[in-house]
Structures are given as structure tokens and as C-alpha cells.
Design an enzyme around this catalytic site. Structure first.
Site, PDB file in Angstrom:
ATOM      1  N   GLY A  22       0.776  -1.500  -0.165  1.00 56.37           N
ATOM      2  CA  GLY A  22       0.524  -0.146   0.041  1.00 56.37           C
ATOM      3  C   GLY A  22       0.895   1.262  -0.069  1.00 56.37           C
ATOM      4  N   GLY A  23       0.486   2.141   0.599  1.00 56.62           N
ATOM      5  CA  GLY A  23       1.570   3.194   0.745  1.00 56.62           C
ATOM      6  C   GLY A  23       2.796   3.099   1.329  1.00 56.62           C
ATOM      7  N   GLY A  73      17.632  10.182 -34.980  1.00 54.87           N
ATOM      8  CA  GLY A  73      17.160  10.777 -33.504  1.00 54.87           C
ATOM      9  C   GLY A  73      18.257  10.122 -33.145  1.00 54.87           C
ATOM     10  CB  ALA A  74      19.171   6.844 -31.912  1.00 50.12           C
TER      11      ALA A  74
END
Length: 517
Positions: free
Chosen positions: A172-173, A407-408
Site C-alpha cells: 500500500g502506501g 534521433g537516437a
């Protein structure tokens, strides 16, 4: 005046009570499972005799549901400071033998106070998480406590290193505080981390699942990417934490613990030449390159089981601490995809926070094509790499080994993205796209009309590589510092690091940039 015997007896009694933790039976039960207790973990982590405890006599303040009669030494969390490799470190260790290590108001206050101390002293924080979660009996006070811890995690982020060890239940938290730290280490057995368990998932979605599918160290390390390192047991987890800190400064205002060799070794390493395959299509294991470039056995890989098409980790090169980011051609041809972009960008930003120079090894054919990648947001995720490199102000040294396309090429820290020095092997190919794709676009008609189309295509590919993808073309355009032989790699990178350690890069005043998350 001598101290009254009853006062000394009271002190002794309280200390013994705290040292007894949840009792002998609970401690033995943990030992049977191969687990250490909270104090044992800290004793193992710190240098002998250096631990100074904070809040040993703290007690919960809850008077609901019979809690007023419950004896909970130090409210289930041991906090303090000690020395690790000669440097002070703050640490807390939740004690599952005391109320299941559940977090309440005082428990949270102790952790928050320790983190405040670490901030003020400029020292790292290590948290050993082993807790049943929020203390239900304290209601909203326990939720408030978690909120205070989360807030302090963020307050310390980028100021001092934070390391979380998941050594038991983390549900959980309770999972969010570790997720807010710089590094997460999780033990392979006896530990789970999740937000919703199988029962909640079944009730909410109808899906049947087991903890092994999503909550274990193996699942987090290889599938979700939530953790950075797997430890075999408690002792190993503490060793990994100590090793991590050995590459880190104590805070963001200090340099990493460099130990530069007195003389720089500029000799060649002929063995590096032998690593290069004859064909550019043959994958080359980048880890072999890393091992020859860095000091012996100094490479410490981070997230080795997640997004294996990119390799990240810390190392030393002739005593200088560095962060290494490298494409791995043996996995997915070294392409950048969603997960590897996230992994790389996060590591770059971590290095930048703690003033660690970055060495980038490039062998990338591009971003991963595919419908799943496009629909999954490869544009947004890939942009994280661009953002991380462009915003990093630490020394940045790039070495292009072979392919660097499109772009790489930019996303792997080209000169245009802020690299201070860019080197290339003669085998490097730097272009908008690979020869196969480019020739098919540029010379389609010429190939069709040739007497032998296959031979013509092969000839044009070689011509393209020589004219348009050669490292010398980039060097002529002042995009590359130098073209070097592979055998010169260690010497050249070592010298480049020494020459850039004094780098000072100021940016426009702003709160922070808006990285595409």
C-alpha cells in the site's frame, strides 16, 4: 554528587527493554526464516561502535482499541547515525517484531526527524523497510505520518542520496516512500512490494494473480522496473547499499569520492581492437568494452535486469568516479525503446544531481519501431533522454563505437546535446539512417535499372557509408573531437575526464525544467 542507584537501574531497565525488541520468541522466528532484526541490520551496516541512536525511548501515543496497554519499544523503528567507509550516514530500520513495524505518529516523527538531521548535516539516508503498513489503530494519524515521510523524501531529493532497502512486507502506501528515493534494493526472498494484493485485484477487476507475478524482487527488477538491485539476503542488501554510497558524494554540494591515480596511464590497450567484429552487422557486447575501459572490477551495474538494451552503472576510470550509459547491441540491436529511454534518463539525472561525470558509449541503430511503441508513447519517453542530457551540467564524454543513426544519435548525447568531448572509433557510422534504408530511398531507380541490382545496391551502400556516414565527415564539421583507435579508448577517456572535472555550467534562473513525464 553520585547518581542515585534507582536512577541508574531505571536507565538500565529501559535500555534492556529496548534491546529486547519484540521478544526472544519473535526474534528467533525471524532468524529461522533467514531474516535479521532491525538492530542487527544496522549493526551490520555501520562500522562497529559508531552507531548513535535517536529516540531509543520513544513510545506510541495511541490510546485507542487497547493500545494504551501495549508495550512497543522505540515505537517499532530504530533510527540513528553511524559511519560507513569512514563517512557519516543516517539510517532507520523498521522492526517487524514490534507491532509488525506498522507506522504510527511517533514512528513517522522519528523517521522525519532523522531525515531533517540528514538534510542539515548533508549526509545520505538509508531506510530499511519491513513494515505491515499503516497502524490501523491510529487512524488518520498514521496516514498523516506517511504524508510527512513522503514530503520529506521529496524535500531531500537531489540534496542527499537516499537508498531504500525492501527487506520484508512493503504494501500500500508504504511502497511510495521507497519509490521516492534514489535507489531501491530488494531482497529476493521474504520481501514483497505492492499497492494492491491479489485479493484486492480479484475483487476490483476480476483478475486472478499471485504475488510472484508482480510483487517479488524478480518481478520488480525485470518487468516493472521499480527496483534497481536484487539482494540475496539482508546481509547482501546492506553490502549493496554500502557499495552504492561508495560512488556517491555525501550531498549535492560535494564532488564524488574521486581518487585519481597520481599518474595518468596513457598506454594503448590492444585487446580493445580485438573486440570489434569484422562485420558491422555482428553484435558486440558493450559490457566487454566497459570492462576494458574502466578500472578492474569497478563497474557496478544498476538495473541490470530491466531494459537490457541499455546498460547503466557506476565505475572508476583511473580513480575518477563516472556514470556510464551504453547501448547494448546484443539485446534488441541496441535500439532505444520506451523502457530503455526511461532507464537511461533517470540514471543521467541521478548522475547530474550528484556531480558524477557521464561517459556515453554509442552503438544505436535508432528508436525501436512498432505499433506498440508508438501507441505507448515512444515520442514522450524518448524525449526524456534528450531532456536529461541537455539539462545535465556535469562533464559529458561521448564515444561513438559503431552505429549512431537519426534521433537516437542525438539522444545518446551528441555534441549538439551538450557533450563536452565526442570521440569516435573508425568503425563509427553517423547518419540520418543506416545505409540499407538510405540507399533504398535515395537510389531506388538506379538500383532497379542496374544489370545486377544486388551488386549495385551493395556498391551504393559502401559508397553511402564512406561519403555520408563516415566519422570523418562529422569530424570535418567539428561535431567530433577526434577519431581514435579502439585501443586508445581508456587513455583518451581518462585524459578527457581529467580535463573536464573543473567544468562549471550555469543555466537561466528557474525552478526546474518541465521534463516530459
Amino acid at each position: 554528587m553520585a547518581i542515585a542507584k534507582e536512577l541508574l537501574d531505571e536507565l538500565k531497565k529501559r535500555r534492556e527493554r529496548a534491546d529486547a525488541a519484540g521478544g526472544k520468541a519473535k526474534i528467533e522466528k525471524r532468524h529461522e526464516k533467514g531474516l535479521l532484526c532491525a538492530r542487527e541490520r544496522l549493526e551490520l551496516f555501520f562500522e562497529k561502535g559508531t552507531f548513535q541512536e535517536f529516540g531509543k525511548h520513544a513510545q506510541h501515543s495511541c490510546h485507542n482499541f487497547g493500545m494504551e496497554t501495549k508495550d512497543m519499544p522505540y515505537d517499532g523503528v530504530v533510527c540513528g547515525v553511524g559511519y560507513v567507509d569512514g563517512r557519516p550516514v543516517a539510517a532507520f530500520s523498521q522492526d517487524f517484531t514490534v507491532g509488525g513495524g506498522a507506522l504510527g505518529r511517533i514512528h513517522a516523527k522519528k523517521i522525519v526527524d532523522l531525515m531533517d538531521y540528514a538534510h542539515d548535516m548533508g549526509i545520505p539516508v538509508v531506510g530499511i523497510n519491513d513494515s505491515g503498513g499503516a497502524r490501523i489503530q491510529e487512524g488518520v494519524d498514521s496516514l498523516s505520518g506517511y504524508g510527512q515521510v513522503f514530503f520529506k523524501n521529496v524535500f531531500l531529493s537531489g540534496v542527499v542520496p537516499q537508498v531504500a532497502i525492501i527487506a520484508g512486507q512493503c504494501a500500500g502506501g508504504a511502497a511510495y516512500s521507497p519509490a521516492l528515493t534514489d535507489f531501491l534494493i530488494m531482497t529476493r526472498t521474504n520481501a514483497n512490494m505492492f499497492i494492491c494484493g491479489p485479493g484486492v485485484i480479484k475483487a476490483s477487476t476480476g483478475e486472478s494473480s499471485t504475488l510472484e507475478q508482480f510483487a517479488t524482487a524478480d518481478a520488480h527488477a525485470s518487468v516493472s522496473g521499480n527496483i534497481h538491485l536484487i539482494a540475496e539476503d539482508d546481509k547482501h542488501a546492506l553490502q549493496l547499499a554500502s557499495k552504492l554510497l561508495s560512488y556517491m558524494p555525501s550531498n549535492n554540494l560535494q564532488d564524488p569520492p574521486h581518487a585519481p591515480t597520481e599518474d595518468i596511464d596513457l598506454s594503448d590497450d590492444p585487446g580493445m581492437n580485438e573486440l570489434v567484429p569484422e562485420s558491422s552487422k555482428t553484435p558486440m557486447d558493450v559490457k566487454d568494452v566497459i570492462d576494458r575501459m574502466v578500472d578492474k572490477e569497478s563497474f557496478f551495474e544498476i538495473m541490470p535486469d530491466f531494459a537490457k538494451n541499455i546498460v547503466v552503472g557506476f565505475a572508476r576510470i583511473q580513480g575518477i568516479v563516472v556514470g556510464i550509459i551504453a547501448n547494448q547491441p546484443t539485446v534488441k540491436a541496441g535500439t532505444l525503446d520506451i523502457d530503455s529511454s526511461d532507464k537511461g534518463a533517470r540514471f543521467i539525472r541521478t548522475c547530474n544531481i550528484y556531480n558524477i561525470p557521464i561517459v556515453t558509449l554509442v552503438d544505436v541503430p535508432g528508436f525501436m519501431p512498432g505499433l506498440a511503441q508508438e501507441r505507448g508513447g515512444i515520442i514522450r519517453h524518448g524525449a526524456k533522454m534528450l531532456f536529461a542530457y541537455a539539462s545535465a551540467t556535469v562533464p559529458k564524454i561521448t564515444l561513438i563505437l559503431r552505429k549512431a543513426y537519426g534521433g537516437a544519435y542525438l539522444a545518446m548525447c551528441s555534441a549538439d546535446m551538450g557533450a563536452d568531448m565526442v570521440f569516435a572509433w573508425p568503425t563509427a557510422e553517423i547518419a540520418v539512417m543506416g545505409a540499407e534504408g538510405a540507399v533504398g530511398v535515395l537510389y531506388r531507380n538506379e538500383i532497379k535499372e542496374a544489370a545486377d541490382p544486388k551488386a549495385k545496391e551493395a556498391e551504393l551502400r559502401e559508397e553511402y557509408r564512406h561519403k555520408f556516414a563516415s566519422p570523418y565527415q562529422a569530424a570535418e564539421c567539428a561535431m567530433i573531437t577526434d577519431v581514435i583507435e579502439p585501443k586508445q579508448t581508456r587513455a583518451v577517456i581518462s585524459l578527457a575526464l581529467r580535463n573536464t572535472l573543473s567544468k562549471r555550467d550555469t543555466r537561466p534562473p528557474k525552478k526546474h525544467g518541465n521534463i516530459p513525464l
